[in-house]
Design a protein around this motif. Structure first.
Motif, PDB file in Angstrom:
ATOM      1  N   GLU A 268      31.413  26.156   1.234  1.00 28.73           N
ATOM      2  CA  GLU A 268      31.161  25.839  -0.097  1.00 28.73           C
ATOM      3  C   GLU A 268      32.239  24.901  -0.737  1.00 28.73           C
ATOM      4  OE1 GLU A 268      30.029  27.978  -4.242  1.00 28.73           O
ATOM      5  OE2 GLU A 268      30.411  29.297  -2.583  1.00 28.73           O
ATOM      6  N   GLU A 269      33.438  25.461  -0.705  1.00 28.78           N
ATOM      7  CA  GLU A 269      34.408  24.538  -1.335  1.00 28.78           C
ATOM      8  C   GLU A 269      34.661  23.113  -0.884  1.00 28.78           C
ATOM      9  OE1 GLU A 269      39.520  24.928  -2.562  1.00 28.78           O
ATOM     10  OE2 GLU A 269      38.018  26.620  -1.664  1.00 28.78           O
ATOM     11  N   SER A 272      31.598  20.593  -1.579  1.00 25.83           N
ATOM     12  CA  SER A 272      31.703  20.122  -3.012  1.00 25.83           C
ATOM     13  C   SER A 272      32.993  19.112  -2.993  1.00 25.83           C
ATOM     14  CB  SER A 272      32.244  21.134  -3.973  1.00 25.83           C
ATOM     15  OG  SER A 272      33.283  21.691  -3.899  1.00 25.83           O
ATOM     16  N   ASP A 276      29.625  14.083  -3.379  1.00 27.03           N
ATOM     17  CA  ASP A 276      29.533  14.312  -4.838  1.00 27.03           C
ATOM     18  C   ASP A 276      28.501  14.824  -5.449  1.00 27.03           C
ATOM     19  OD1 ASP A 276      32.095  12.652  -4.755  1.00 27.03           O
ATOM     20  OD2 ASP A 276      31.249  10.897  -4.664  1.00 27.03           O
ATOM     21  N   LYS A 278      25.653  17.331  -6.186  1.00 27.89           N
ATOM     22  CA  LYS A 278      25.505  18.586  -6.315  1.00 27.89           C
ATOM     23  C   LYS A 278      24.398  19.253  -5.428  1.00 27.89           C
ATOM     24  CE  LYS A 278      28.736  19.506  -9.420  1.00 27.89           C
ATOM     25  NZ  LYS A 278      29.969  20.386  -8.872  1.00 27.89           N
ATOM     26  N   GLU A 282      23.148  25.716  -7.765  1.00 25.48           N
ATOM     27  CA  GLU A 282      24.079  26.952  -7.955  1.00 25.48           C
ATOM     28  C   GLU A 282      23.254  27.893  -7.426  1.00 25.48           C
ATOM     29  OE1 GLU A 282      26.815  29.411  -8.563  1.00 25.48           O
ATOM     30  OE2 GLU A 282      27.180  27.270  -8.559  1.00 25.48           O
TER      31      GLU A 282
END
Length: 352
Positions: A268-269, A272, A276, A278, A282
């Motif tokens: 996940e980290e 991101s 760029d 998204k 979420e």
């Protein structure tokens, strides 16, 4: 000679090689028409990515015969596997990637069966090194990563049965969900594992400090970003399907699914930081964590139940609590589904 001077000399030599190769292809009457387009798309210039018109010329051969498409793919692979120049190798891989994303079925089919076995180190670039300068050494790391990424992209596409994100293979969301619904748990896990592996490969994308190749590397990153969106959509569909199947998963399947979700969460980290856009949103991560939490809870309950069953089995195995069973006593089963089997009488078998 400084780094800039060495790079400039390499650029001049590369341009001379490009002109000589293109001249030979143009003057040779036996040269195939696609050779010129391939040479122009995969030049030695480290700052210029393949031009769209040259890529379009290569892709156009997919609208011809299967034999023509086979020759084009074979020529592309030969150039990729025989060059020692890092920018040329990177542009060859970019061309392969464009065939995956934009090529016709015939062109893609020839790519998917070259070689027929596929497998690890499919493109034979795991040991690629261009040590002429610090710049080419760094670009070599991109070649090795990109080759591994394209290999796994092709492998995952074979497992799913279509080229992920391809313009010629895009299915409607309802049709994708319908197809996934009909899969066995084992097949669904296999598909998810291949997709998560592809995401992990994307997270291993190298960094670059050289501005000479900025445009070329941006093209690579842009194509990987488009893949990323398609891959995450495929992952989301399969996680949603698993959410409906939690109650029917075996203990082993639950453990395997949790492992895949943990691998995905570990990306996940990094995702991101690389991309760029998204994607995933979420809501995707909320879905993933919900399924992972439910699975972990279910796994703990199943493990506790297994421990209790093993404990009861150990108690019943003690000799002190056992009673000898007579031959003429009917056998009782713990389940009511099966009736006790009668013990045959010895009167029917006097010689037994």
């Amino acid at each position: 000679m400084g780094r800039r001077g060495a790079t400039s000399l390499q650029d001049v030599v590369g341009k001379l090689k490009d002109k000589a190769s293109q001249s030979r292809a143009a003057l040779n009457p036996l040269s195939k028409p696609h050779v010129g387009a391939l040479l122009r798309a995969t030049t030695h210039d480290p700052s210029a990515p393949p031009e769209e018109k040259h890529l379009a010329a290569i892709l156009s051969y997919g609208h011809r015969s299967r034999a023509t498409a086979s020759v084009v793919v074979e020529s592309l692979m030969d150039r990729l596997q025989t060059t020692g120049d890092a920018p040329v190798a990177l542009k060859c891989l970019l061309t392969v990637h464009h065939i995956i994303c934009r090529g016709t079925f015939i062109l893609q089919d020839q790519l998917s069966v070259f070689p027929a076995a596929g497998g690890r180190n499919y493109l034979k670039l795991s040991n690629f090194r261009d040590s002429r300068s610090p710049f080419t050494w760094e670009i070599s790391s991109w070649v090795r990563w990109y080759a591994r990424y394209v290999e796994n992209f092709l492998s995952a596409s074979r497992i799913l049965g279509f080229f992920i994100g391809s313009s010629s293979s895009i299915l409607e969301k309802e049709k994708v969900e319908e197809t996934v619904t009909g899969l066995l748990n084992s097949d669904l896990l296999r598909e998810l594992d291949s997709l998560v592996g592809l995401i992990e490969d994307a997270c291993k994308m190298p960094d670059s400090t050289h501005v000479e190749s900025a445009r070329l590397l941006r093209c690579v990153k842009s194509l990987a970003a488009e893949d990323h969106m398609s891959v995450m959509n495929e992952v989301a569909v399969r996680i949603s399907e698993f959410r409906q199947r939690l109650s029917v998963l075996s203990f082993g399947e639950s453990v395997e699914l949790v492992c895949n979700l943990k691998r995905l969460e570990g990306c996940e980290e990094k995702l991101s930081a690389i991309f760029d856009r998204k994607v995933p949103t979420e809501s995707f991560w909320e879905l993933m964590r919900e399924v992972k939490s439910n699975l972990t809870e279910q796994e703990e309950k199943m493990s506790a139940a297994l421990d209790r069953r093993v404990g009861r089995g150990s108690e019943s195995a003690r000799y002190g609590g056992r009673r000898a069973v007579s031959l003429d006593e009917p056998v009782r089963f713990s389940s009511g589904r099966l009736p006790p089997l009668p013990i045959p009488s010895t009167e029917l078998y006097p010689y037994g």
